[in-house]
Design a protein around this motif. Sequence first.
Motif, PDB file in Angstrom:
ATOM      1  N   TYR A  16      -2.180   3.413   8.128  1.00 41.44           N
ATOM      2  CA  TYR A  16      -3.078   3.667   6.986  1.00 41.44           C
ATOM      3  C   TYR A  16      -4.268   2.712   7.018  1.00 41.44           C
ATOM      4  CZ  TYR A  16      -4.755   4.105   2.224  1.00 41.44           C
ATOM      5  OH  TYR A  16      -5.552   4.288   1.125  1.00 41.44           O
ATOM      6  N   LYS A  53       0.794  -1.235   0.000  1.00 40.46           N
ATOM      7  CA  LYS A  53       0.000   0.000   0.000  1.00 40.46           C
ATOM      8  C   LYS A  53       0.825   1.283   0.000  1.00 40.46           C
ATOM      9  CE  LYS A  53      -4.251  -1.534   0.369  1.00 40.46           C
ATOM     10  NZ  LYS A  53      -5.234  -1.233  -0.668  1.00 40.46           N
ATOM     11  N   ILE A  54       2.037   1.208   0.552  1.00 39.25           N
ATOM     12  CA  ILE A  54       2.820   2.420   0.805  1.00 39.25           C
ATOM     13  C   ILE A  54       4.230   2.234   0.246  1.00 39.25           C
ATOM     14  CG2 ILE A  54       3.861   3.855   2.650  1.00 39.25           C
ATOM     15  CD1 ILE A  54       0.797   4.066   2.633  1.00 39.25           C
ATOM     16  N   CYS A 101       1.116   6.622  -1.937  1.00 40.86           N
ATOM     17  CA  CYS A 101       0.110   5.589  -1.741  1.00 40.86           C
ATOM     18  C   CYS A 101      -0.772   5.613  -2.995  1.00 40.86           C
ATOM     19  CB  CYS A 101      -0.684   5.952  -0.493  1.00 40.86           C
ATOM     20  SG  CYS A 101      -2.148   4.966  -0.219  1.00 40.86           S
ATOM     21  N   PHE A 129      -4.436   8.691   4.507  1.00 44.06           N
ATOM     22  CA  PHE A 129      -3.009   8.658   4.185  1.00 44.06           C
ATOM     23  C   PHE A 129      -2.259   9.730   4.980  1.00 44.06           C
ATOM     24  CE2 PHE A 129       0.318   9.719   0.782  1.00 44.06           C
ATOM     25  CZ  PHE A 129       1.207   8.785   1.270  1.00 44.06           C
TER      26      PHE A 129
END
Length: 172
Positions: free
Chosen positions: A137, A94-95, A170, A149
């Motif tokens: 998150y 995700k990041i 993100c 975020f």
Amino acid sequence: MCGIVGYVGRNRAGSVMLDGLKRLEYRGYDSSGMVVATNKGFEQIKRVGRVANLEEDLDELQLGGNLGISHTRWATHGDVTEANAHPHTSSDGKISLVHNGVIENYGAMKDFLTDKGYTFQSQTDSEALCNLIAYHYKKESQDSGKNPFLEAVRKSLRHVEGTYGIAVVCPD
Ligand code: GLU
């Protein structure tokens, strides 16, 4: 010390960031990398050695997006390897993060996150912060009303002991 370049705009992020990394290469030249966020998620390239090594393979990879982050590394934690080069992506995908500095309490962060099911591909302190942002998150995304975020980055940085300049993306 390291060099960080981020880009969002109309042009291809890969070529704009490559130009920036070349200008900042004096700040860290043991490895380099970049990630571009697209509709399909992250596309990434990392290479050990000079930025020229990244450039050689970049054309072939055709990184398509127009938003990205990149880094030239000066290693403090972990060997000079592709796995330790930045950007680092969280184990849930995700990041993605690039970092300049040292996270002193990364060991405690890793222990906490390992308990929560996060995994680590590198020996760096930076990857711990990336996964901590992913952890927050996920939690923030369950609350409505705020920008999850932004809140996740804010909350994670409260736990950092050390020094940091970061760029973080993100695809959501
Ligand atoms: N501590 C991080 C690492 O070793 C960042 C180093 C830097 O600032 O280039 O990967």
